[in-house]
Design a protein around this motif. Structure first.
Motif, PDB file in Angstrom:
ATOM      1  N   MET A   1      17.763  41.184  49.254  1.00 21.10           N
ATOM      2  CA  MET A   1      17.053  39.919  49.426  1.00 21.10           C
ATOM      3  C   MET A   1      16.687  39.688  50.884  1.00 21.10           C
ATOM      4  O   MET A   1      15.714  38.985  51.187  1.00 21.10           O
ATOM      5  N   GLY A   2      17.508  40.268  51.806  1.00 19.16           N
ATOM      6  CA  GLY A   2      17.182  40.126  53.217  1.00 19.16           C
ATOM      7  C   GLY A   2      18.353  39.930  54.154  1.00 19.16           C
ATOM      8  O   GLY A   2      18.154  39.808  55.372  1.00 19.16           O
ATOM      9  N   ALA A   3      19.574  39.877  53.633  1.00 21.56           N
ATOM     10  CA  ALA A   3      20.736  39.777  54.517  1.00 21.56           C
ATOM     11  C   ALA A   3      20.798  41.011  55.418  1.00 21.56           C
ATOM     12  O   ALA A   3      20.401  42.106  55.011  1.00 21.56           O
ATOM     13  N   ASP A   4      21.296  40.857  56.641  1.00 20.04           N
ATOM     14  CA  ASP A   4      21.272  41.935  57.625  1.00 20.04           C
ATOM     15  C   ASP A   4      22.375  42.968  57.394  1.00 20.04           C
ATOM     16  O   ASP A   4      22.154  44.164  57.561  1.00 20.04           O
ATOM     17  N   ARG A   5      23.553  42.521  57.046  1.00 16.79           N
ATOM     18  CA  ARG A   5      24.658  43.433  56.765  1.00 16.79           C
ATOM     19  C   ARG A   5      25.660  42.759  55.848  1.00 16.79           C
ATOM     20  O   ARG A   5      25.561  41.547  55.579  1.00 16.79           O
ATOM     21  N   GLY A   6      26.610  43.548  55.374  1.00 15.98           N
ATOM     22  CA  GLY A   6      27.559  43.012  54.419  1.00 15.98           C
ATOM     23  C   GLY A   6      28.999  43.312  54.792  1.00 15.98           C
ATOM     24  O   GLY A   6      29.285  44.250  55.530  1.00 15.98           O
ATOM     25  N   ILE A   7      29.907  42.506  54.267  1.00 13.46           N
ATOM     26  CA  ILE A   7      31.349  42.727  54.401  1.00 13.46           C
ATOM     27  C   ILE A   7      31.956  42.651  53.014  1.00 13.46           C
ATOM     28  O   ILE A   7      31.804  41.642  52.309  1.00 13.46           O
ATOM     29  N   HIS A   8      32.619  43.741  52.625  1.00 10.98           N
ATOM     30  CA  HIS A   8      33.288  43.785  51.328  1.00 10.98           C
ATOM     31  C   HIS A   8      34.793  43.677  51.540  1.00 10.98           C
ATOM     32  O   HIS A   8      35.407  44.582  52.092  1.00 10.98           O
ATOM     33  N   VAL A   9      35.364  42.556  51.127  1.00  9.80           N
ATOM     34  CA  VAL A   9      36.813  42.369  51.192  1.00  9.80           C
ATOM     35  C   VAL A   9      37.365  42.860  49.857  1.00  9.80           C
ATOM     36  O   VAL A   9      37.200  42.210  48.826  1.00  9.80           O
ATOM     37  N   GLU A  10      37.991  44.026  49.878  1.00 11.64           N
ATOM     38  CA  GLU A  10      38.444  44.664  48.645  1.00 11.64           C
ATOM     39  C   GLU A  10      39.706  43.993  48.108  1.00 11.64           C
ATOM     40  O   GLU A  10      40.737  43.955  48.773  1.00 11.64           O
ATOM     41  N   VAL A  11      39.582  43.467  46.893  1.00 10.90           N
ATOM     42  CA  VAL A  11      40.709  42.846  46.196  1.00 10.90           C
ATOM     43  C   VAL A  11      40.755  43.460  44.803  1.00 10.90           C
ATOM     44  O   VAL A  11      39.772  43.384  44.055  1.00 10.90           O
ATOM     45  N   GLN A  12      41.868  44.079  44.471  1.00  9.32           N
ATOM     46  CA  GLN A  12      41.961  44.833  43.224  1.00  9.32           C
ATOM     47  C   GLN A  12      43.068  44.300  42.315  1.00  9.32           C
ATOM     48  O   GLN A  12      43.944  43.554  42.745  1.00  9.32           O
ATOM     49  N   GLY A  13      43.005  44.726  41.045  1.00  6.83           N
ATOM     50  CA  GLY A  13      44.104  44.517  40.104  1.00  6.83           C
ATOM     51  C   GLY A  13      44.554  43.077  39.947  1.00  6.83           C
ATOM     52  O   GLY A  13      43.753  42.150  39.828  1.00  6.83           O
ATOM     53  N   LYS A  14      45.876  42.887  39.968  1.00 12.72           N
ATOM     54  CA  LYS A  14      46.460  41.571  39.721  1.00 12.72           C
ATOM     55  C   LYS A  14      46.077  40.567  40.806  1.00 12.72           C
ATOM     56  O   LYS A  14      45.936  39.369  40.528  1.00 12.72           O
TER      57      LYS A  14
ATOM     58  N   VAL B   1      45.812  37.621  55.258  1.00  8.74           N
ATOM     59  CA  VAL B   1      45.793  36.626  54.180  1.00  8.74           C
ATOM     60  C   VAL B   1      46.726  37.068  53.059  1.00  8.74           C
ATOM     61  O   VAL B   1      46.577  38.167  52.516  1.00  8.74           O
ATOM     62  N   ASP B   2      47.685  36.225  52.722  1.00  7.35           N
ATOM     63  CA  ASP B   2      48.635  36.492  51.643  1.00  7.35           C
ATOM     64  C   ASP B   2      47.972  36.139  50.310  1.00  7.35           C
ATOM     65  O   ASP B   2      47.506  35.011  50.113  1.00  7.35           O
ATOM     66  N   MET B   3      47.921  37.091  49.386  1.00  6.81           N
ATOM     67  CA  MET B   3      47.246  36.869  48.098  1.00  6.81           C
ATOM     68  C   MET B   3      48.190  36.347  47.011  1.00  6.81           C
ATOM     69  O   MET B   3      47.806  36.259  45.852  1.00  6.81           O
ATOM     70  N   LYS B   4      49.411  36.008  47.370  1.00  2.14           N
ATOM     71  CA  LYS B   4      50.325  35.445  46.384  1.00  2.14           C
ATOM     72  C   LYS B   4      49.761  34.130  45.865  1.00  2.14           C
ATOM     73  O   LYS B   4      49.299  33.284  46.627  1.00  2.14           O
ATOM     74  N   SER B   5      49.793  33.959  44.548  1.00  2.00           N
ATOM     75  CA  SER B   5      49.203  32.769  43.934  1.00  2.00           C
ATOM     76  C   SER B   5      50.284  31.836  43.398  1.00  2.00           C
ATOM     77  O   SER B   5      51.305  32.276  42.881  1.00  2.00           O
ATOM     78  N   SER B   6      50.045  30.548  43.537  1.00  2.00           N
ATOM     79  CA  SER B   6      50.967  29.542  42.994  1.00  2.00           C
ATOM     80  C   SER B   6      50.470  29.000  41.664  1.00  2.00           C
ATOM     81  O   SER B   6      51.048  28.079  41.101  1.00  2.00           O
ATOM     82  N   ILE B   7      49.379  29.590  41.173  1.00  2.00           N
ATOM     83  CA  ILE B   7      48.797  29.145  39.899  1.00  2.00           C
ATOM     84  C   ILE B   7      48.930  30.254  38.863  1.00  2.00           C
ATOM     85  O   ILE B   7      48.648  31.424  39.151  1.00  2.00           O
ATOM     86  N   GLU B   8      49.363  29.903  37.665  1.00  2.00           N
ATOM     87  CA  GLU B   8      49.498  30.866  36.578  1.00  2.00           C
ATOM     88  C   GLU B   8      48.678  30.403  35.379  1.00  2.00           C
ATOM     89  O   GLU B   8      48.801  29.241  34.952  1.00  2.00           O
TER      90      GLU B   8
ATOM     91  N   LYS C   1      40.559  31.123  52.763  1.00  2.00           N
ATOM     92  CA  LYS C   1      41.324  31.681  53.888  1.00  2.00           C
ATOM     93  C   LYS C   1      40.654  32.958  54.416  1.00  2.00           C
ATOM     94  O   LYS C   1      40.603  33.185  55.626  1.00  2.00           O
ATOM     95  N   ILE C   2      40.143  33.775  53.495  1.00  2.00           N
ATOM     96  CA  ILE C   2      39.450  35.007  53.893  1.00  2.00           C
ATOM     97  C   ILE C   2      38.186  34.673  54.680  1.00  2.00           C
ATOM     98  O   ILE C   2      37.918  35.243  55.743  1.00  2.00           O
ATOM     99  N   LEU C   3      37.394  33.726  54.173  1.00  2.00           N
ATOM    100  CA  LEU C   3      36.152  33.341  54.860  1.00  2.00           C
ATOM    101  C   LEU C   3      36.438  32.754  56.239  1.00  2.00           C
ATOM    102  O   LEU C   3      35.705  33.016  57.199  1.00  2.00           O
TER     103      LEU C   3
END
Length: 253
Positions: free
Chosen positions: A79-92, A214-221, A104-106
């Motif tokens: 679309m026209g963005a100059d570059r990208g950043i991929h924050v890899e988050v996998q699985g659980k 950034v800690d990815m531990k979640s308090s929501i289930e 927090k990541i942003l």
């Protein structure tokens, strides 16, 4: 000129009929068409327009998720963005990722990239949370303009016309700021074939929440995901008087 970060999320395409998994742990995503969140497309378009007006120096698209998210990132680049950043988050970690994690990541990326403006879609069409922009602004202690239907940037000030229940509200923000895009902000452009080819050569950096601290531990289930109840069949009435009677009996009037 401002450096703009734009968040883009990969979601199930808006035209797909959602199906709940048999074990009710979520919705079926395998073999299902995905695309960029529609509100994020609007955010990308607005960032590109700011750059075209010479009010932004660079547009950096950011996505959080598994490998498949790179497809969404490439769409933003096409679309026209100059570059990208991929924050890899996998699985659980990805399955339990919440708007707070993304915020927090942003915020970390905004500090690293020395960004002056973050533009996000007002909500994603999968979770409909409408929280990420507000949380990001709070973490950074930046000004925020949510539900934006018009943006004007002049020097270190931004004027945002935002949609509220009573109509429109105009707010003036001091930069840096976080803005969330509403439906009427603009109409996103289509990525042309030449730009799609160019996007393949644009730089995409990879990082992870751990790299950003950034800690990815979640308090929501999530306990259970269920289909909405089926709507009961209506009834026909023969006259206005009967309609009024039914409404009175039902406590509507």
């Amino acid at each position: 000129m401002a450096r703009v970060l734009v968040g883009v999320k990969r979601v199930i395409d808006y035209a797909v009929k959602i199906r709940v998994k048999p074990d009710k742990t979520g919705v079926v995503t395998e073999g299902v068409k995905h695309s960029m969140n529609p509100f994020d497309e609007i955010a990308v378009e607005e960032a590109i327009r700011l750059r075209e007006k010479k009010q932004a120096s660079e547009v950096v698209a950011v996505t959080c998720g598994p490998t498949q998210n790179q497809e969404t990132l490439r769409t933003a680049l096409a679309m026209g963005a100059d570059r990208g950043i991929h924050v890899e988050v996998q699985g659980k970690d990805y399955e339990s990722m919440t708007p707070l994690h993304v915020s927090k990541i942003l915020a970390k990326l905004a500090e690293q990239e020395k960004a002056d403006l973050i533009i996000l879609g007002k909500q994603a069409i999968d979770g409909d949370c409408n929280q990420t922009a507000q949380m990001t602004a709070s973490i950074l202690d930046w000004a925020q303009g949510t539900f934006a239907s018009e943006i004007k940037l002049e020097d270190s000030k931004m004027t945002v016309i935002r949609e509220i229940d009573g109509g429109l509200e105009t707010v003036e923000l001091k930069m840096p700021a976080v803005v969330s895009a509403d439906l009427r902000l603009n109409e996103p452009r289509y990525a042309t074939l030449p730009n799609i080819m160019k996007a393949k050569k644009k730089k995409v950096a990879k990082t992870s929440p751990a790299d950003l601290g950034v800690d990815m531990k979640s308090s929501i289930e999530v306990l259970e995901v269920v289909d909405p109840p089926e709507r009961e069949a209506g009834i026909k009435v023969e006259s206005v008087e009967q309609l009024v009677g039914k409404l009175k009996d039902g406590g509507v009037i």
